[in-house]
Design a protein around this motif. Structure first.
Motif, PDB file in Angstrom:
ATOM      1  N   ARG A  28     -66.399  -8.978 -18.383  1.00  0.00           N
ATOM      2  CA  ARG A  28     -65.536  -7.827 -18.093  1.00  0.00           C
ATOM      3  C   ARG A  28     -66.375  -6.558 -18.122  1.00  0.00           C
ATOM      4  O   ARG A  28     -66.441  -5.863 -19.133  1.00  0.00           O
ATOM      5  CB  ARG A  28     -64.402  -7.750 -19.108  1.00  0.00           C
ATOM      6  CG  ARG A  28     -63.373  -8.842 -18.924  1.00  0.00           C
ATOM      7  CD  ARG A  28     -62.095  -8.640 -19.725  1.00  0.00           C
ATOM      8  NE  ARG A  28     -62.139  -7.612 -20.741  1.00  0.00           N
ATOM      9  CZ  ARG A  28     -61.742  -7.781 -21.995  1.00  0.00           C
ATOM     10  NH1 ARG A  28     -61.268  -8.924 -22.393  1.00  0.00           N
ATOM     11  NH2 ARG A  28     -61.806  -6.789 -22.857  1.00  0.00           N
ATOM     12  N   PRO A  29     -67.049  -6.239 -16.993  1.00  0.00           N
ATOM     13  CA  PRO A  29     -67.911  -5.053 -16.970  1.00  0.00           C
ATOM     14  C   PRO A  29     -67.119  -3.766 -17.163  1.00  0.00           C
ATOM     15  O   PRO A  29     -66.052  -3.592 -16.592  1.00  0.00           O
ATOM     16  CB  PRO A  29     -68.552  -5.095 -15.587  1.00  0.00           C
ATOM     17  CG  PRO A  29     -67.898  -6.166 -14.832  1.00  0.00           C
ATOM     18  CD  PRO A  29     -67.009  -6.937 -15.726  1.00  0.00           C
ATOM     19  N   ALA A  73     -65.770  -7.976 -22.958  1.00  0.00           N
ATOM     20  CA  ALA A  73     -65.455  -9.271 -23.582  1.00  0.00           C
ATOM     21  C   ALA A  73     -66.491  -9.648 -24.645  1.00  0.00           C
ATOM     22  O   ALA A  73     -66.151 -10.189 -25.692  1.00  0.00           O
ATOM     23  CB  ALA A  73     -65.371 -10.370 -22.526  1.00  0.00           C
ATOM     24  N   ARG A  74     -67.756  -9.398 -24.348  1.00  0.00           N
ATOM     25  CA  ARG A  74     -68.855  -9.708 -25.272  1.00  0.00           C
ATOM     26  C   ARG A  74     -69.592  -8.402 -25.519  1.00  0.00           C
ATOM     27  O   ARG A  74     -70.522  -8.061 -24.787  1.00  0.00           O
ATOM     28  CB  ARG A  74     -69.790 -10.758 -24.671  1.00  0.00           C
ATOM     29  CG  ARG A  74     -69.105 -12.071 -24.374  1.00  0.00           C
ATOM     30  CD  ARG A  74     -70.004 -12.981 -23.584  1.00  0.00           C
ATOM     31  NE  ARG A  74     -70.281 -12.387 -22.277  1.00  0.00           N
ATOM     32  CZ  ARG A  74     -71.056 -12.930 -21.356  1.00  0.00           C
ATOM     33  NH1 ARG A  74     -71.650 -14.067 -21.586  1.00  0.00           N
ATOM     34  NH2 ARG A  74     -71.246 -12.343 -20.190  1.00  0.00           N
ATOM     35  N   LYS A  75     -69.183  -7.680 -26.540  1.00  0.00           N
ATOM     36  CA  LYS A  75     -69.610  -6.296 -26.759  1.00  0.00           C
ATOM     37  C   LYS A  75     -71.127  -6.088 -26.754  1.00  0.00           C
ATOM     38  O   LYS A  75     -71.601  -5.015 -26.457  1.00  0.00           O
ATOM     39  CB  LYS A  75     -69.039  -5.769 -28.073  1.00  0.00           C
ATOM     40  CG  LYS A  75     -67.539  -5.719 -28.099  1.00  0.00           C
ATOM     41  CD  LYS A  75     -67.020  -4.597 -27.260  1.00  0.00           C
ATOM     42  CE  LYS A  75     -65.518  -4.483 -27.416  1.00  0.00           C
ATOM     43  NZ  LYS A  75     -64.873  -3.762 -26.388  1.00  0.00           N
ATOM     44  N   PRO A  96     -78.261 -10.539 -26.548  1.00  0.00           N
ATOM     45  CA  PRO A  96     -78.788 -10.704 -27.904  1.00  0.00           C
ATOM     46  C   PRO A  96     -79.077 -12.172 -28.220  1.00  0.00           C
ATOM     47  O   PRO A  96     -78.458 -13.080 -27.659  1.00  0.00           O
ATOM     48  CB  PRO A  96     -77.632 -10.200 -28.782  1.00  0.00           C
ATOM     49  CG  PRO A  96     -76.411 -10.516 -27.976  1.00  0.00           C
ATOM     50  CD  PRO A  96     -76.815 -10.345 -26.531  1.00  0.00           C
ATOM     51  N   GLY A  97     -80.054 -12.381 -29.104  1.00  0.00           N
ATOM     52  CA  GLY A  97     -80.288 -13.698 -29.673  1.00  0.00           C
ATOM     53  C   GLY A  97     -80.743 -14.789 -28.724  1.00  0.00           C
ATOM     54  O   GLY A  97     -80.411 -15.953 -28.929  1.00  0.00           O
ATOM     55  N   VAL A  98     -81.507 -14.458 -27.704  1.00  0.00           N
ATOM     56  CA  VAL A  98     -82.010 -15.482 -26.768  1.00  0.00           C
ATOM     57  C   VAL A  98     -83.094 -16.295 -27.472  1.00  0.00           C
ATOM     58  O   VAL A  98     -84.048 -15.741 -28.007  1.00  0.00           O
ATOM     59  CB  VAL A  98     -82.562 -14.831 -25.478  1.00  0.00           C
ATOM     60  CG1 VAL A  98     -83.258 -15.850 -24.600  1.00  0.00           C
ATOM     61  CG2 VAL A  98     -81.446 -14.138 -24.716  1.00  0.00           C
TER      62      VAL A  98
END
Length: 151
Positions: A28-29, A73-75, A96-98
């Motif tokens: 959700r951009p 959706a994914r802040k 984050p967290g790749v």
């Protein structure tokens, strides 16, 4: 939280295609700006939406501009479009967290339809199409050049 930033070289400045790519990488951009001054640092025009500015940039081939979105959706996910003075465009995606950058690089490259890109921890966007291609050819970190993941 550590972010992994990916940048991919795109072809063309078609507003609807680029807006579709932002929607492809973010659930959700949500634009990070409420209005867009153009030119970016010495404005003469103000656009009310990212789509209006992107439509203008489609025909302003030598304009240099960066736009940013967050994912509602994914802040912690973000995307950006970088229009270069050389006429090129890049899309950036921050995640984050790749843990497997080369896998994520290949996946995102396929998603945005690009075979030239790179990724790294908290990377800055490239300044031109050539700078992005050079970084993809021979820089550090995860790189995608002509469809092949390089290490």
């Amino acid at each position: 939280m550590i972010y992994f930033d990916f940048f991919f070289l795109l072809t063309g400045r078609d507003q609807s295609k680029l807006a579709g790519l932002v929607k492809a990488v973010l659930e959700r951009p949500e634009p990070m700006a409420v209005e867009y001054e153009f030119p970016q640092y010495e404005p003469t025009t103000v656009f009310k939406t990212a789509d209006q500015l992107m439509a203008h940039l489609e025909t302003s081939l030598h304009a240099d501009y960066s736009l940013y979105w967050r994912d509602a959706a994914r802040k912690s996910y973000n995307a950006s479009l970088h229009y270069f003075e050389d006429g090129g465009v890049a899309i950036g995606v921050s995640i984050p967290g790749v843990t497997t950058p080369s896998v994520e690089l290949k996946r995102l490259g396929a998603l945005v339809g690009s075979d030239i890109g790179y990724g790294g921890i908290e990377e800055n966007p490239p300044g031109s199409s050539e700078a992005l291609a050079e970084r993809a050819r021979g820089g550090p970190g995860a790189r995608l050049f002509k469809g092949k993941v390089l290490k």
